[in-house]
Enzyme design. Structure first.
Site, PDB file in Angstrom:
ATOM      1  N   GLY A 286       6.112   6.283   7.755  1.00 38.44           N
ATOM      2  CA  GLY A 286       7.722   7.158   8.362  1.00 38.44           C
ATOM      3  C   GLY A 286       7.911   5.970   8.754  1.00 38.44           C
ATOM      4  O   GLY A 286       9.054   5.728   9.588  1.00 38.44           O
ATOM      5  N   PHE A 287       7.675   4.458   9.463  1.00 38.62           N
ATOM      6  CA  PHE A 287       7.828   3.581  10.052  1.00 38.62           C
ATOM      7  C   PHE A 287       8.269   1.686  10.315  1.00 38.62           C
ATOM      8  O   PHE A 287       8.680   1.281  10.258  1.00 38.62           O
ATOM      9  CB  PHE A 287       6.943   3.481  11.006  1.00 38.62           C
ATOM     10  CG  PHE A 287       6.595   4.810  12.437  1.00 38.62           C
ATOM     11  CD1 PHE A 287       7.771   5.317  13.409  1.00 38.62           C
ATOM     12  CD2 PHE A 287       5.408   5.460  11.769  1.00 38.62           C
ATOM     13  CE1 PHE A 287       7.230   6.155  14.228  1.00 38.62           C
ATOM     14  CE2 PHE A 287       5.799   6.800  12.772  1.00 38.62           C
ATOM     15  CZ  PHE A 287       6.238   6.590  13.573  1.00 38.62           C
TER      16      PHE A 287
ATOM     17  N   LEU B  99       1.015  -1.042  -0.049  1.00 39.05           N
ATOM     18  CA  LEU B  99      -0.197  -0.365  -0.048  1.00 39.05           C
ATOM     19  C   LEU B  99       0.613   0.980  -0.371  1.00 39.05           C
ATOM     20  O   LEU B  99       0.434   2.207  -0.388  1.00 39.05           O
ATOM     21  CB  LEU B  99      -0.561  -0.116   1.351  1.00 39.05           C
ATOM     22  CG  LEU B  99      -2.285  -0.819   0.950  1.00 39.05           C
ATOM     23  CD1 LEU B  99      -2.631  -0.485   2.286  1.00 39.05           C
ATOM     24  CD2 LEU B  99      -3.094  -0.876   0.150  1.00 39.05           C
ATOM     25  N   GLY B 100       1.852   1.037   0.605  1.00 38.44           N
ATOM     26  CA  GLY B 100       3.048   2.493   0.796  1.00 38.44           C
ATOM     27  C   GLY B 100       3.898   2.236   1.725  1.00 38.44           C
ATOM     28  O   GLY B 100       3.973   1.401   2.911  1.00 38.44           O
TER      29      GLY B 100
ATOM     30  N   ARG C 123       6.923  -0.371   5.824  1.00 33.94           N
ATOM     31  CA  ARG C 123       6.118  -0.348   4.755  1.00 33.94           C
ATOM     32  C   ARG C 123       4.756  -1.392   5.247  1.00 33.94           C
ATOM     33  O   ARG C 123       4.397  -1.792   5.947  1.00 33.94           O
ATOM     34  CB  ARG C 123       7.163  -1.473   3.844  1.00 33.94           C
ATOM     35  CG  ARG C 123       7.934  -0.753   2.934  1.00 33.94           C
ATOM     36  CD  ARG C 123       8.923  -2.008   2.769  1.00 33.94           C
ATOM     37  NE  ARG C 123       8.234  -3.002   1.544  1.00 33.94           N
ATOM     38  CZ  ARG C 123       8.506  -2.104   0.592  1.00 33.94           C
ATOM     39  NH1 ARG C 123       9.221  -1.261   0.228  1.00 33.94           N
ATOM     40  NH2 ARG C 123       8.361  -3.103  -0.623  1.00 33.94           N
TER      41      ARG C 123
ATOM     42  N   ASP D 154       2.738  13.237  15.522  1.00 36.30           N
ATOM     43  CA  ASP D 154       2.930  13.123  14.147  1.00 36.30           C
ATOM     44  C   ASP D 154       2.263  13.316  13.489  1.00 36.30           C
ATOM     45  O   ASP D 154       1.715  12.274  12.835  1.00 36.30           O
ATOM     46  CB  ASP D 154       3.976  11.387  14.116  1.00 36.30           C
ATOM     47  CG  ASP D 154       4.311  12.053  12.596  1.00 36.30           C
ATOM     48  OD1 ASP D 154       4.888  13.145  12.585  1.00 36.30           O
ATOM     49  OD2 ASP D 154       5.082  11.388  12.017  1.00 36.30           O
TER      50      ASP D 154
END
Ligand SMILES: *[C@@H]1O[C@H](CO)[C@@H](O)[C@H](O)[C@H]1NC(C)=O
Ligand SMILES: *[C@@H]1O[C@H](CO)[C@@H](O)[C@H](O)[C@H]1NC(C)=O
Ligand SMILES: *[C@@H]1O[C@H](CO)[C@@H](O)[C@H](O)[C@H]1NC(C)=O
Ligand SMILES: *[C@@H]1O[C@H](CO)[C@@H](O)[C@H](O)[C@H]1NC(C)=O
Ligand SMILES: *[C@@H]1O[C@H](CO)[C@@H](O)[C@H](O)[C@H]1NC(C)=O
Ligand SMILES: CC(=O)N[C@H]1CO[C@H](CO)[C@@H](O)[C@@H]1O
Length: 669
Positions: free
Chosen positions: A357-358, A353-354, A360, A472
């Site tokens: 920051g942490f 999916l993408g 995949r 965040d």
């Protein structure tokens, strides 16, 4: 003689009057030949069980006696005594992850189809919550903790009047002579009998529970004063309601007995229908899929033990997990790696999916439930903070709010942590805002998302027993569900950076453009730094651009300063998204100003989330004068500008959260 005949006649008449309308007392030993009013998921199964919910997600079921009963004494207008008993069982698909329980209901209306599932237990919705005009009294057997309704604990019994905030409640338990109070788990699939009795003279409502194999306890669990006379209408419907949220659960009723102005007959336990033995289709498929190869394996074993052992070992390595003693308490939240591997087709590219920051993120369909999930794969070195981190993530995972992405559980392998979340079909907000101009969000949708995210953040900050700081907030961490509700994701994950990191440098976590100025100095995240980032998000939604745009004119580069400049010049609406064809100028102005206020350089000028909610709802005025007291967010010199551009460009190009240590140096992870 005549008198005797007369008396006899009267008696006969009375009996027939009772018999011609046998509404006042009934007993259903199973529901096979009843004609209850059913709606939602409710069905009567072929074996005569009343199944209120089926094991899928999000839904409810109602079952009402076919017609309303005269609940008041026609001459005095007082509510009549009644007594009822029923037998139920709650069967969750996963142990300890259940729907929201069963309620016995007295209601003026038998149509509760507009009520909400989940913590509303199918009884009310947000508009009619708390209104006396509902004339709704319920005894809830609730299996979930809903802080929104001040629940005392997850496993409890409550008496509700036109609301889900119980007037009286108690831990689910029963009294056993000689032993004392015994806890009773409502949701473990066991059969439980409940008695609800109301006495019109004492105005006492008694609720008593016991496991099916026991007699009715002599002491009720709840014995509460409640005068039903003014709460009910002349005719009331009686029945049951059940609802589920995220976790597939079956709610079953086995029998029901009721008497108005009398004592309910005992349910004949020998006649009760049985719970179906469920061999789910998926289990059967698993058997075919893995059972048959296993048989083949046995043949192979005969042929060559060596080969088989080799395959076995390889498989074991492939699905190996890390499981330590301290994780026992998190068993319900633990997923097997094998399940996640199968769900995501081996973390294949087409399920990707993408990258956040942490780590995949992959889409998956859980093999047993067919539930859609998103699996986030975070690589980590063996770090000593893991135990605390997992405990924290799971504790936060207990938060339930419609504007938070639900964490379902986790799995741990060597060097890898996998987090399982509800799948959000509409992806992340930044994709919709910036990457897909063809499916642009209109102003109404944006406002709806803003309201949702505000309510989610309000819940994290102020709605729970402990304050949760998100750390965040940004468009890529806001996900959209099927109804385009904004939901905050990744909350609490930033802590990952803290645990096990070098104690000499405090790492500031967050994304450039959403970082409060004091955060870069002190490194201390607070609710106020969250509000700052929320302000950045508001401006993003209103202006349709990112908080830092390196390709823009220098004076427009930092969004918050540019909007503030426009505000000073008295033309704040100039900053609004030019692609928006239609919007209310009043609402746009409010969102822009609120965005500025939230992103105020001075933490003390920023509102709290309660105030943000009030301003958004029009219940409080916006203290605009605070915007006069403003210092530029970034004092950027010429060479500083170049650095900033490089930093922002690389941070966005690999869409990783930039993290900056306290000395101002950039540290990429
Ligand atoms: C109804 O109220 C009247 C007067 O208060 C009383 O005499 C009568 O017994 C009541 N009936 C029932 C069914 O309780
Ligand atoms: C809430 O329930 C009431 C009563 O059933 C219904 O009239 C109303 O439309 C519902 N509101 C919403 C927002 O669904
Ligand atoms: C209810 O159960 C919880 C947890 O088991 C316990 O802490 C609490 O004291 C109980 N409350 C009552 C009133 O028994
Ligand atoms: C309710 O419970 C109380 C206390 O045990 C008892 O005195 C009363 O008779 C009960 N009422 C009914 C209607 O069972
Ligand atoms: C219950 O309420 C009714 C009407 O509101 C009143 O007449 C009656 O006295 C009340 N009963 C008790 C026990 O308070
Ligand atoms: C069988 C029968 O006569 N049922 C009636 C009992 O009373 C209710 C309420 O007055 C009626 O709706 C039923 O038709």
């Amino acid at each position: 003689m005549i008198r005797l005949i007369f008396l006899l006649l009267i008696t006969l008449l009375m009996i027939t009057a009772d018999a011609s309308n046998d509404t006042t007392t009934f007993v259903f030993n199973g529901f096979a030949s009843t004609n209850l009013l059913l709606d939602g998921m409710a069905v009567v199964t072929s074996t005569g069980l009343l199944q209120l919910t089926e094991p899928t997600e999000q839904g409810m079921g109602h079952a009402f006696f076919p017609y309303p009963l005269p609940f008041k004494n026609s001459s005095s207008g007082a509510a009549l005594s009644f007594s009822t008993s029923f037998i139920f069982s709650i069967v969750p698909r996963y142990p300890d992850l259940t729907g929201h329980g069963i309620a016995f209901v007295l209601s003026a209306s038998s149509d509760l189809s507009h009520a909400l599932p989940s913590q509303f237990i199918g009884l009310l919705n947000r508009t009619n919550l708390g209104k006396p005009s509902n004339h709704l009294i319920a005894v809830e057997l609730d299996t979930n903790y809903s802080p929104e309704f001040d629940d005392i604990i997850d496993n409890h019994v409550g008496i509700d009047v036109n609301s889900l905030r119980s007037l009286y409640s108690a831990n689910a338990s029963y009294f056993s002579d000689g032993v004392g109070t015994q806890n009773l788990i409502l949701e473990n699939g066991n059969l439980i009998q409940v008695w609800v009795e109301y006495d019109q003279f004492e105005c006492l409502l008694n609720v008593t529970l016991a496991p099916l194999e026991l007699q009715k306890p002599s002491v009720p669990l709840l014995s509460s004063f409640i005068n039903l006379s003014s709460l009910i209408t002349d005719y009331m419907h009686i029945g049951f309601s059940s609802a589920i949220g995220s976790f597939p659960t079956s709610h079953y009723l086995f029998g029901w007995s009721f008497a108005l102005n009398g004592r309910a007959e005992a349910i004949d336990l020998s006649l009760l229908p049985r719970l179906p033995i469920i061999i789910s289709k998926s289990k059967l498929q698993l058997l075919i899929k893995y059972g048959l190869p296993a048989i083949a394996g046995v043949i192979l074993l005969v042929a060559g033990i060596g080969t088989c052992a080799f395959i076995g070992i390889r498989r074991k390595i492939k699905f190996a997990e890390l499981l330590e003693d301290w994780e026992r308490e998190h068993r319900p939240q633990r997923f097997s790696y094998k399940d996640l591997y199968m769900a995501t087709k081996g973390f294949g590219e087409e399920e990707f999916l993408g990258a956040g920051g942490f780590g995949r993120v992959y889409k998956g369909v859980l093999p047993r439930t067919k539930a859609q999930v998103a699996v986030k794969k975070i690589s980590h070195e063996t770090r000593h903070g893991m135990r605390q981190f997992v405990a924290e993530i799971i504790s936060i995972g207990h938060l339930r709010h419609r504007n938070l992405v639900q964490l379902l559980g986790y799995c741990r392998r060597k060097g890898e942590l996998l987090l399982v979340y509800d799948f959000m079909p509409n992806g992340s907000l930044d994709q919709l805002l910036f990457d897909k101009p063809e499916s642009m969000l209109d102003w109404k949708q944006r406002l709806h998302i803003i309201r949702g995210v505000a309510s989610g953040l309000f819940y994290l900050h102020e709605g729970w027993t402990q304050v949760v700081i998100h750390r965040d907030i940004k468009a890529s961490n806001i996900l959209l569900d099927a109804e385009l509700n904004g939901r905050l994701g990744d909350f609490g994950l930033s802590r990952l950076y803290d645990h096990g990191s070098d104690p000499q440098t405090t790492h500031v976590v967050g994304t450039l453009g959403y970082l409060a100025p004091e955060l870069t100095r002190t490194g201390k995240a607070t609710t106020s730094t969250d509000v700052y980032a929320f302000g950045g998000f508001l401006l993003e939604m209103a202006c349709g651009r990112r908080p830092v745009e390196t390709k823009a004119l220098p004076e427009e580069m930092i969004l918050v300063d540019w909007v503030h400049d426009n505000w000073k010049k008295g033309c704040i609406l100039e900053s609004s998204d030019r692609n928006l064809l239609k919007f209310s100028a009043v609402e746009m102005e409010l969102v822009l100003k609120l965005g500025l206020l939230c992103s105020h350089p001075k933490p003390t000028c920023r509102p709290r989330m309660t105030q943000v909610m009030q301003v958004l709802d029009g219940d409080a005025a916006l203290p605009e004068e605070l915007l006069n007291d403003w210092t530029e967010s970034f004092a950027v010199g010429d060479e500083g500008l170049e650095d900033l551009i490089n930093l922002v460009d690389s941070a966005f190009s690999n869409s990783m959260a930039a993290s900056i240590d306290s000395s101002g140096n950039r540290a990429e992870r």
